[in-house]
Design a protein around this motif. Structure first.
Motif, short mmCIF file in Angstrom:
data_model
loop_
_atom_site.label_atom_id
_atom_site.label_comp_id
_atom_site.label_asym_id
_atom_site.label_seq_id
_atom_site.Cartn_x
_atom_site.Cartn_y
_atom_site.Cartn_z
N THR A 19 -3.14 5.03 1.64
CA THR A 19 -3.14 6.48 1.42
C THR A 19 -1.82 7.14 1.81
O THR A 19 -1.55 8.25 1.40
N TYR A 23 -0.40 5.71 -2.40
CA TYR A 23 -0.90 6.94 -3.05
C TYR A 23 0.21 7.95 -3.33
O TYR A 23 0.39 8.35 -4.49
N ALA A 39 7.32 18.97 -11.46
CA ALA A 39 7.30 18.18 -10.22
C ALA A 39 8.56 18.40 -9.39
O ALA A 39 8.55 18.25 -8.18
N LEU B 91 13.40 8.64 5.30
CA LEU B 91 12.84 9.76 4.53
C LEU B 91 12.90 11.07 5.31
O LEU B 91 11.96 11.85 5.31
N MET B 132 3.72 12.30 4.82
CA MET B 132 2.85 11.40 4.04
C MET B 132 2.25 10.29 4.90
O MET B 132 1.05 10.05 4.86
N LEU B 133 3.08 9.63 5.70
CA LEU B 133 2.58 8.48 6.44
C LEU B 133 1.70 8.92 7.61
O LEU B 133 0.80 8.20 8.04
N VAL B 137 -2.36 10.47 5.55
CA VAL B 137 -3.30 9.41 5.94
C VAL B 137 -4.47 10.01 6.72
O VAL B 137 -5.64 9.73 6.42
N PHE B 140 -7.02 11.86 4.72
CA PHE B 140 -8.04 11.00 4.12
C PHE B 140 -9.04 10.52 5.16
O PHE B 140 -10.25 10.71 5.03
N GLN B 198 6.22 17.58 -6.55
CA GLN B 198 5.90 16.21 -6.14
C GLN B 198 7.14 15.36 -6.38
O GLN B 198 7.36 14.84 -7.46
N PHE B 200 10.65 13.13 -4.18
CA PHE B 200 11.29 12.72 -2.93
C PHE B 200 12.71 13.25 -2.83
O PHE B 200 13.43 12.92 -1.90
N ALA B 222 2.19 17.85 -3.78
CA ALA B 222 0.92 17.87 -4.52
C ALA B 222 -0.06 16.82 -4.00
O ALA B 222 -1.25 17.09 -3.85
N SER B 223 0.44 15.61 -3.72
CA SER B 223 -0.46 14.54 -3.27
C SER B 223 -1.11 14.92 -1.95
O SER B 223 -2.26 14.57 -1.70
N GLN B 224 -0.37 15.62 -1.11
CA GLN B 224 -0.95 16.01 0.18
C GLN B 224 -1.88 17.21 0.03
O GLN B 224 -2.91 17.29 0.70
N ILE B 227 -5.48 16.31 -1.22
CA ILE B 227 -6.42 15.78 -0.22
C ILE B 227 -6.65 16.78 0.91
O ILE B 227 -7.71 16.80 1.52
#
Lengths: 191, 561
Positions: A19, A23, A39, B91, B132-133, B137, B140, B198, B200, B222-224, B227
């Motif tokens: 995740t 992900y 994006a 990052l 993200m890490l 996580v 989720f 979205q 990097f 967006a990915s974060q 969720i």
């Protein structure tokens, strides 16, 4: 207990990879493939440089442009934020009064004109790109003066405000609004 | 008119989709065949194999609790380390320094307890890697942990004479792979389509039309955000949360995110119904929640649209976005506090006094009006026990729920679970109101200042995460107090709930007779609502009277602070 501890550590590692790495990377890949412009921040180029993002409000205080809403962060996005002043705040009361006064003076309108709420109150993000179409129309005289526009050109700007007004999205969602950055960008191309 | 249509579309979507999702989730958690099993079954098995999990092996309540605690502990440690070491890790394109120990403690506690209180703004504090890490996580797995605890409780209620409550690792894995992840993937792409970033890439520098420089923050947002909404987490990628144009760019993205906040907690009510093999029991709970939700929404809308005599405005736009407007801001504020999400699309500090009151009451009642994913349901089941117990006292019968006798042990645990967050809210607020470091963080004075403090600890104890953000909580005092509040608010409920689950599983199931007190009719729904309001209302009435209620009356007479 010992078994559970070992499982917990291994399991956290796997969930982190799944995740926290796979992900977001997979989503970035798909997003870049399907909606590359969006994006990457819906950036708008002008004269070979980034002029801003279509979605992020920017500061306008010159008389040749339409002005956006008040912002608690003066449209500096690092970091975004609001005034967080409460409903009985004396400071907010004074701010609103002052904004009303300045809006009337700057836009050469009468004291009794109803000014749309969003021009008197600061937004939540400090980066709100929109104002209501009414607010844009109230600024027309000022902008026309700032640009020395003739009657034909003023009609063109009026038409522009009309064209740039967004109704509810998909006929259902949200309020009528106009993107100030977008409007000013188009304004620059009126001759 | 347009506002009314949007409100109706939202409510209809909720009522239509929740039972469908609920049925799907029931199939997933019961281990039956479902749509995604053939697609991701291999991934589920792979997770078990690598972690050394025997998916057939079930756990008693103590092992299950140990799993929850250990997993949360290690998650906390990892997230804490990532933050205090971020300057040395990759990052980190904006070269952000290491996070201070007390902020790292607060944030790690916040995200592992599914609270997502943020004493910081993402764009100038956390690297992409930590976002993200670390945060994604926990978005989720802390949500999945809530679902797992709920599953353990319903197994305890629906099984008989057994020690076993299922397997914690299996429950988490299935929640993540079959429920949270697929929905998050769909929502991420839908949000990017609306304009959520979205990428990097580093932050971009723009030269504005007036020739000034403007830094435009970017990131894998967006990915974060997907969720953050689905898992009732609520922690924003950017400081302004879902008011930020990059988190919530359009009215349609607003609708999707709003629905995402509430759909899993609402769906789980129906999942519960499938476990009980009784749709009417689930409908009783759903009706209770909808009623409390609608009542709060009505009060809040009325208050926000009423005239503010201080600012001379009806439906103030302070702290609201033009594209979303007043109605969507109020609807979101009620939804995000009724569920334990805590993401915001308007600044709650600037809402009218009674709208702020509704938000606080939603959190003070224990996050049970839909509530957090999983946690909302085990929270309301606690209140059901209390209601059945009180009804039992009135008629002089041993209280029962779903054929299980509720005895002294269960009631003791119920009281612990109800008192734990209440103690945090009242005691911690009292401390903050009496010491210098508590008061120096205030940005508003008068009754609104009290509301800021009260809101903060209600948010921590309810594991909500929304804020009266004028309060500067990035101080040693608040970071530690709030962090401890979240810890007590999370595990002060989870542990008693799992203890109840263990004790209930051991009991027999009595047959339903004409003397059984029914828990699926209007009488019960009314009783449950009354108990929730009396317990919540009486506990918190005094501080609420001194905060938002007094402010409301003073506002009406034009008093400012």
């Amino acid at each position: 207990m010992k078994t559970q501890t070992i499982i917990a550590i291994k399991f956290l590692m796997i969930m982190t990879i799944m995740t926290g790495i796979i992900y977001p990377f997979l989503m970035t890949g798909l997003a870049q493939l399907i909606f590359p412009a969006r994006a990457n921040g819906s950036l708008v180029m002008k004269d070979g440089r980034i002029a801003g993002s279509e979605l992020v409000g920017q500061k306008f205080d010159s008389n040749i442009y339409f002005w956006p809403r008040p912002s608690a962060i003066d449209y500096n996005p690092i970091p975004s934020g609001a005034s967080n002043l409460g409903p009985t705040s004396d400071k907010l009361k004074k701010q609103v009064k002052e904004r009303r006064r300045l809006f009337v003076i700057n836009n050469l309108i009468t004291d009794t004109t109803a000014i749309p709420k969003e021009m008197l109150f600061a937004s939540a993000s400090g980066l709100d790109p929109h104002i209501s179409p009414e607010s844009a129309l109230l600024q027309l005289n000022r902008v026309a003066g700032g640009r020395n526009l003739d009657e034909v050109q003023i009609q063109k700007v009026k038409q522009l405000i009309k064209n740039k007004t967004q109704g509810p999205q998909y006929f259902l969602f949200g309020e009528p609004r106009i993107n100030v950055f977008d409007l000013n960008l188009a304004l620059d191309s009126i001759r | 008119m347009n506002e009314a249509i949007q409100l109706i579309i939202f409510m209809l979507s909720l009522v239509a989709l929740a039972p469908l999702l609920g049925r799907y989730m029931a199939r997933v958690f019961m281990g039956e065949n479902h749509l995604l099993k053939p697609v991701f079954g291999w991934l589920e098995k792979l997770v078990y194999r690598i972690s050394g999990i025997n998916s057939e092996e079930e756990m008693n309540w103590k092992t299950y609790t140990a799993g929850v605690l250990l997993f949360s502990l290690f998650g906390f440690i990892l997230l804490f380390l990532l933050q205090i070491l971020q300057a040395y890790l990759p990052l980190n394109g904006e070269k952000l320094p290491n996070v201070s120990w007390h902020l790292a403690f607060n944030t790690a506690m916040s995200f592992t307890t599914n609270t997502n209180w943020q004493s910081y703004s993402g764009e100038n504090t956390l690297s992409y890697l930590v976002q993200m890490l670390g945060l994604t996580v926990q978005n989720f797995v802390s949500a999945a942990t809530g679902i797992a605890v709920f599953l353990a409780l319903i197994r305890g209620l629906t099984r008989k004479t057994t020690e076993f409550l299922g397997n914690f690792w299996v429950d988490i894995t299935r929640s993540v792979i079959y429920v949270l992840m697929p929905l998050a993937v769909i929502l991420t792409l839908a949000l990017v389509g609306q304009g959520v970033v979205q990428t990097f890439s580093h932050y971009e520098k723009a030269v504005t039309l007036q020739g000034a420089e403007q830094v435009i923050p970017l990131g894998p947002a967006a990915s974060q955000i997907a969720i953050k909404q689905l898992g009732t987490n609520g922690g924003g990628f950017f400081g302004a949360n879902s008011a930020h144009p990059f988190e919530n760019p359009t009215p349609f993205s607003n609708f999707l995110e709003l629905l995402a906040i509430i759909i899993i907690p609402a769906g789980l009510v129906f999942t519960f119904g499938h476990y009980m093999k009784s749709g009417s029991q689930a409908r009783a709970i759903f009706l209770t929640m909808i009623f409390l939700f609608a009542a709060g929404l009505a009060i809040s809308l009325w208050s926000e649209y009423s005239h503010n005599n201080v600012l001379n405005v009806s439906g103030s736009m302070e702290g609201k976005e033009t594209r979303l407007g007043v109605m969507n801001s109020v609807l979101w504020s009620v939804t995000t506090t009724a569920t334990s999400s805590g993401s915001v699309n308007a600044m709650h500090d600037s809402l009218s006094p009674l709208s702020g009151l509704v938000n606080m009451v939603n959190m003070m009642l224990g996050e049970i009006i839909f509530g957090g994913v999983g946690s909302g349901l085990y929270g309301i089941i606690i209140f059901i026990f209390l209601t059945v117990f009180i009804a039992g006292l009135m008629v002089g019968r041993t209280p029962e729920y779903l054929g299980k006798k509720i005895e002294a042990y269960e009631i003791k645990m119920t009281i612990v679970a109800i008192l734990a967050p209440s103690v945090v809210i009242k005691l911690f607020s009292a401390v903050a109101c009496s010491v210098g470091p508590g008061l120096s963080s205030l940005s508003n004075s008068g009754p609104h200042g009290l509301s800021e403090i009260l809101y903060a600890f209600s948010s921590a104890a309810g594991n909500n995460g929304s804020a009266f953000a004028g309060l500067n909580t990035n101080t040693v005092f608040y970071n530690l107090m709030m962090g401890s509040g979240m810890l007590i608010g999370r595990f002060g409920i989870i542990i008693p709930v799992l203890a109840i689950a263990g004790s209930m599983a051991r009991k027999k199931i009595a047959l339903v007779t004409s003397g059984t007190f029914r828990t699926d009719n209007w009488l019960f729904v009314s009783l449950l609502i009354i108990i929730i309001l009396i317990v919540g209302g009486l506990t918190f009435f005094p501080p609420l009277a001194l905060g938002p209620v007094v402010e409301h009356f003073l506002m009406n007479s034009g008093v400012t602070f």
